[in-house]
Design a protein around this motif. Structure first.
Motif, PDB file in Angstrom:
ATOM      1  N   ALA A 112     -15.308  -4.408 -11.039  1.00 34.05           N
ATOM      2  CA  ALA A 112     -16.349  -4.000 -12.261  1.00 34.05           C
ATOM      3  C   ALA A 112     -16.330  -2.809 -12.804  1.00 34.05           C
ATOM      4  O   ALA A 112     -15.843  -1.746 -12.084  1.00 34.05           O
ATOM      5  N   ALA A 113     -16.383  -2.340 -13.953  1.00 35.54           N
ATOM      6  CA  ALA A 113     -16.431  -1.128 -14.753  1.00 35.54           C
ATOM      7  C   ALA A 113     -15.205  -0.509 -14.370  1.00 35.54           C
ATOM      8  O   ALA A 113     -15.201   0.639 -13.594  1.00 35.54           O
ATOM      9  N   THR A 114     -14.018  -0.857 -14.603  1.00 35.38           N
ATOM     10  CA  THR A 114     -12.758  -0.270 -14.383  1.00 35.38           C
ATOM     11  C   THR A 114     -12.514   0.841 -14.633  1.00 35.38           C
ATOM     12  O   THR A 114     -12.845   1.445 -15.710  1.00 35.38           O
ATOM     13  N   GLN A 115     -12.010   1.963 -13.869  1.00 39.21           N
ATOM     14  CA  GLN A 115     -11.910   3.213 -13.995  1.00 39.21           C
ATOM     15  C   GLN A 115     -10.597   3.734 -13.896  1.00 39.21           C
ATOM     16  O   GLN A 115      -9.750   2.910 -13.058  1.00 39.21           O
ATOM     17  N   PRO A 116     -10.079   4.812 -14.282  1.00 39.59           N
ATOM     18  CA  PRO A 116      -8.748   5.514 -14.477  1.00 39.59           C
ATOM     19  C   PRO A 116      -8.070   5.126 -12.928  1.00 39.59           C
ATOM     20  O   PRO A 116      -6.953   5.027 -12.536  1.00 39.59           O
ATOM     21  N   GLY A 117      -9.037   5.300 -11.877  1.00 43.58           N
ATOM     22  CA  GLY A 117      -8.435   5.593 -10.628  1.00 43.58           C
ATOM     23  C   GLY A 117      -8.174   4.318  -9.829  1.00 43.58           C
ATOM     24  O   GLY A 117      -7.695   3.983  -8.777  1.00 43.58           O
ATOM     25  N   ASP A 118      -8.577   3.028 -10.656  1.00 43.01           N
ATOM     26  CA  ASP A 118      -8.208   1.911 -10.356  1.00 43.01           C
ATOM     27  C   ASP A 118      -6.841   1.233 -10.676  1.00 43.01           C
ATOM     28  O   ASP A 118      -6.280   0.249 -10.361  1.00 43.01           O
ATOM     29  N   SER A 119      -6.370   2.256 -11.492  1.00 41.57           N
ATOM     30  CA  SER A 119      -4.736   1.950 -11.725  1.00 41.57           C
ATOM     31  C   SER A 119      -3.915   1.875 -10.277  1.00 41.57           C
ATOM     32  O   SER A 119      -3.806   2.944  -9.742  1.00 41.57           O
ATOM     33  N   ALA A 120      -3.363   0.714 -10.479  1.00 45.37           N
ATOM     34  CA  ALA A 120      -2.618   0.528  -9.172  1.00 45.37           C
ATOM     35  C   ALA A 120      -1.760  -0.825  -9.060  1.00 45.37           C
ATOM     36  O   ALA A 120      -2.087  -1.589 -10.194  1.00 45.37           O
ATOM     37  N   VAL A 121      -1.171  -1.177  -7.988  1.00 46.23           N
ATOM     38  CA  VAL A 121      -0.559  -2.321  -8.069  1.00 46.23           C
ATOM     39  C   VAL A 121      -1.397  -3.144  -6.763  1.00 46.23           C
ATOM     40  O   VAL A 121      -1.642  -2.539  -6.049  1.00 46.23           O
ATOM     41  N   TYR A 122      -1.799  -4.276  -7.167  1.00 49.87           N
ATOM     42  CA  TYR A 122      -2.537  -4.868  -6.341  1.00 49.87           C
ATOM     43  C   TYR A 122      -1.942  -6.301  -5.809  1.00 49.87           C
ATOM     44  O   TYR A 122      -1.176  -6.910  -6.438  1.00 49.87           O
ATOM     45  N   PHE A 123      -2.213  -6.297  -4.462  1.00 55.99           N
ATOM     46  CA  PHE A 123      -1.458  -7.486  -3.732  1.00 55.99           C
ATOM     47  C   PHE A 123      -2.661  -8.284  -3.145  1.00 55.99           C
ATOM     48  O   PHE A 123      -3.268  -7.860  -2.464  1.00 55.99           O
ATOM     49  N   CYS A 124      -2.292  -9.847  -3.184  1.00 48.63           N
ATOM     50  CA  CYS A 124      -3.081 -10.542  -2.251  1.00 48.63           C
ATOM     51  C   CYS A 124      -2.361 -11.002  -1.131  1.00 48.63           C
ATOM     52  O   CYS A 124      -0.947 -11.097  -1.430  1.00 48.63           O
ATOM     53  N   ALA A 125      -2.613 -11.249  -0.134  1.00 45.77           N
ATOM     54  CA  ALA A 125      -1.908 -11.578   1.052  1.00 45.77           C
ATOM     55  C   ALA A 125      -2.757 -12.500   1.988  1.00 45.77           C
ATOM     56  O   ALA A 125      -3.681 -12.426   2.221  1.00 45.77           O
ATOM     57  N   ARG A 126      -1.888 -13.628   2.624  1.00 46.54           N
ATOM     58  CA  ARG A 126      -2.376 -14.603   3.438  1.00 46.54           C
ATOM     59  C   ARG A 126      -2.609 -13.996   4.624  1.00 46.54           C
ATOM     60  O   ARG A 126      -1.736 -13.272   5.103  1.00 46.54           O
ATOM     61  N   GLY A 127      -3.675 -14.133   5.369  1.00 46.74           N
ATOM     62  CA  GLY A 127      -3.759 -13.817   6.762  1.00 46.74           C
ATOM     63  C   GLY A 127      -4.255 -14.604   7.482  1.00 46.74           C
ATOM     64  O   GLY A 127      -4.648 -16.123   7.377  1.00 46.74           O
ATOM     65  N   GLY A 128      -4.568 -14.416   8.885  1.00 46.51           N
ATOM     66  CA  GLY A 128      -5.348 -15.232   9.662  1.00 46.51           C
ATOM     67  C   GLY A 128      -4.193 -16.006  10.823  1.00 46.51           C
ATOM     68  O   GLY A 128      -2.991 -16.088  10.358  1.00 46.51           O
ATOM     69  N   GLY A 129      -4.666 -16.174  11.935  1.00 48.53           N
ATOM     70  CA  GLY A 129      -3.975 -16.783  12.863  1.00 48.53           C
ATOM     71  C   GLY A 129      -2.500 -16.222  13.192  1.00 48.53           C
ATOM     72  O   GLY A 129      -2.492 -14.926  13.432  1.00 48.53           O
ATOM     73  N   SER A 130      -1.674 -16.902  12.754  1.00 47.84           N
ATOM     74  CA  SER A 130      -0.023 -16.111  13.119  1.00 47.84           C
ATOM     75  C   SER A 130       0.594 -15.988  11.938  1.00 47.84           C
ATOM     76  O   SER A 130       1.805 -15.550  12.036  1.00 47.84           O
ATOM     77  N   TYR A 131      -0.142 -15.813  10.909  1.00 45.98           N
ATOM     78  CA  TYR A 131       0.591 -15.590   9.500  1.00 45.98           C
ATOM     79  C   TYR A 131       1.025 -14.137   9.532  1.00 45.98           C
ATOM     80  O   TYR A 131       0.273 -13.177   9.710  1.00 45.98           O
ATOM     81  N   ILE A 132       2.059 -14.084   9.031  1.00 44.97           N
ATOM     82  CA  ILE A 132       2.854 -12.639   8.896  1.00 44.97           C
ATOM     83  C   ILE A 132       2.508 -12.294   7.174  1.00 44.97           C
ATOM     84  O   ILE A 132       2.879 -13.188   6.440  1.00 44.97           O
ATOM     85  N   PRO A 133       1.754 -11.412   7.125  1.00 41.33           N
ATOM     86  CA  PRO A 133       1.619 -10.943   5.645  1.00 41.33           C
ATOM     87  C   PRO A 133       2.661 -10.940   4.761  1.00 41.33           C
ATOM     88  O   PRO A 133       3.664 -10.102   5.003  1.00 41.33           O
ATOM     89  N   THR A 134       2.534 -11.695   3.696  1.00 41.23           N
ATOM     90  CA  THR A 134       3.572 -11.556   2.554  1.00 41.23           C
ATOM     91  C   THR A 134       3.088 -11.217   1.489  1.00 41.23           C
ATOM     92  O   THR A 134       1.989 -11.381   0.981  1.00 41.23           O
ATOM     93  N   PHE A 135       3.764 -10.182   0.592  1.00 37.44           N
ATOM     94  CA  PHE A 135       3.208  -9.424  -0.472  1.00 37.44           C
ATOM     95  C   PHE A 135       3.694 -10.008  -1.847  1.00 37.44           C
ATOM     96  O   PHE A 135       2.943  -9.907  -2.996  1.00 37.44           O
ATOM     97  N   GLY A 136       5.152 -10.243  -2.168  1.00 34.82           N
ATOM     98  CA  GLY A 136       5.614 -10.123  -3.193  1.00 34.82           C
ATOM     99  C   GLY A 136       5.526  -9.008  -4.228  1.00 34.82           C
ATOM    100  O   GLY A 136       5.573  -8.069  -3.736  1.00 34.82           O
ATOM    101  N   ARG A 137       5.625  -9.128  -5.594  1.00 41.11           N
ATOM    102  CA  ARG A 137       5.616  -8.097  -6.579  1.00 41.11           C
ATOM    103  C   ARG A 137       4.401  -7.368  -6.902  1.00 41.11           C
ATOM    104  O   ARG A 137       4.292  -6.166  -7.305  1.00 41.11           O
TER     105      ARG A 137
END
Lengths: 113, 111
Positions: B78-103
Motif C-alpha cells: 500500500a502507498a508504495t514508496q521509493p524505498g520499496d524499489s527492490a526485487v521481490y521473491f516468493c519462495a515455498r517453505g515448510g517441511g523439507s522444502y528447500i527455498p527456491t527463488f528464480g528471477r
C-alpha cells in the motif's frame, strides 16, 4: 544484531585462478545454503548443509565447485579453476530449519576475467 | 515437478500507488510461502510469510493473499514508496522444502 557474514565482498580474478568464498552463519542456525545470482538465471541454489552435513549440491558444477563446513561457524565455497561464466554474486544464507525463513549475507560479487 | 514462479519480471508504479506482485505455484503439498525483498547490493530479506490455514495476512503496508484453489498468491504494498524499489521473491517453505527463488519481480517506484 546477529547476521550472516560473507567474505570477500568483492573479488576480481583471472580465469584459471582458485577462488574461495567464506560465510559465517548466524550462531545457532543449523542449516546453511549457498546461492548464486545472475541476471539471466536469478537466484539459484548451489548447495546446502544441515548440521554441517552436505545434503544437496545438485545445483553445483561438481568438476570445479566444492562446498564445505569445516565447523559450525564457517562455510566455504571454492571454485577451482574459475571461469568467466562463474561471474556472479554468491550468497550464503542460514536458518533454523529447511523450509523456513532464511537470513542472507550481503553476498560476494565475483568477477572472473 | 513443483515450481514457484513470479508472473512479471518488472513492475513500474507511481509513488503513492498500490503495488501488487503475483506468484503462482504448482504443488499443493505444503502451502506455506515466504516473501523476500532484495534491495540493490544486498541479500534478500524476509518480509512476511503465510501458512496454508490462512487466506490473508497483513503486515505494515503489506498484505499477502493466498488462493489455494487456483494456487496463486500475491503481495500487495500500500502507498508504495521509493524505498520499496527492490526485487521481490516468493519462495515455498515448510517441511523439507528447500527455498527456491528464480528471477524475482523488480519493482520500480517512480516519484
Amino acid at each position: 544484531d546477529a547476521r550472516v557474514t560473507q567474505t570477500p565482498r568483492h573479488k576480481v580474478t583471472e580465469m584459471g585462478q582458485e577462488v574461495t568464498m567464506r560465510c559465517q552463519p548466524i550462531l545457532g542456525h543449523n542449516t546453511v545454503f549457498w546461492y548464486r545470482q545472475t541476471m539471466m538465471q536469478g537466484l539459484e541454489l548451489l548447495a546446502y548443509f544441515r548440521n554441517r552435513a552436505p545434503l544437496d549440491d545438485s545445483g553445483m558444477p561438481k568438476d570445479r565447485f566444492s562446498a564445505e563446513m569445516p565447523d559450525a561457524t564457517l562455510a566455504t565455497l571454492k571454485i577451482q579453476p574459475s571461469e568467466p561464466r562463474d561471474s556472479a554474486v554468491y550468497f550464503c544464507a542460514s536458518g533454523f530449519e529447511e523450509g523456513f525463513e532464511l537470513f542472507f549475507g550481503e553476498g560476494s560479487r565475483l568477477t572472473v576475467l | 515437478g513443483e515450481s514457484v514462479g513470479l508472473h512479471l519480471p518488472t513492475l513500474s508504479v507511481q509513488e503513492g500507488d498500490n503495488s501488487i506482485i503475483n506468484c503462482a505455484y504448482s504443488n499443493s503439498a505444503s502451502d506455506y510461502f515466504i516473501w523476500y525483498k532484495q534491495e540493490s547490493g544486498k541479500g534478500p530479506q524476509f518480509i512476511i510469510d503465510i501458512r496454508s490455514n490462512m487466506d490473508k495476512r497483513q503486515g505494515q503496508r503489506v498484505t499477502v493473499l493466498l488462493n489455494k484453489t487456483v494456487k496463486h498468491l500475491s503481495l500487495q504494498i500500500a502507498a508504495t514508496q521509493p524505498g520499496d524499489s527492490a526485487v521481490y521473491f516468493c519462495a515455498r517453505g515448510g517441511g523439507s522444502y528447500i527455498p527456491t527463488f528464480g528471477r524475482g519481480t523488480s519493482l520500480i517506484v517512480h516519484p
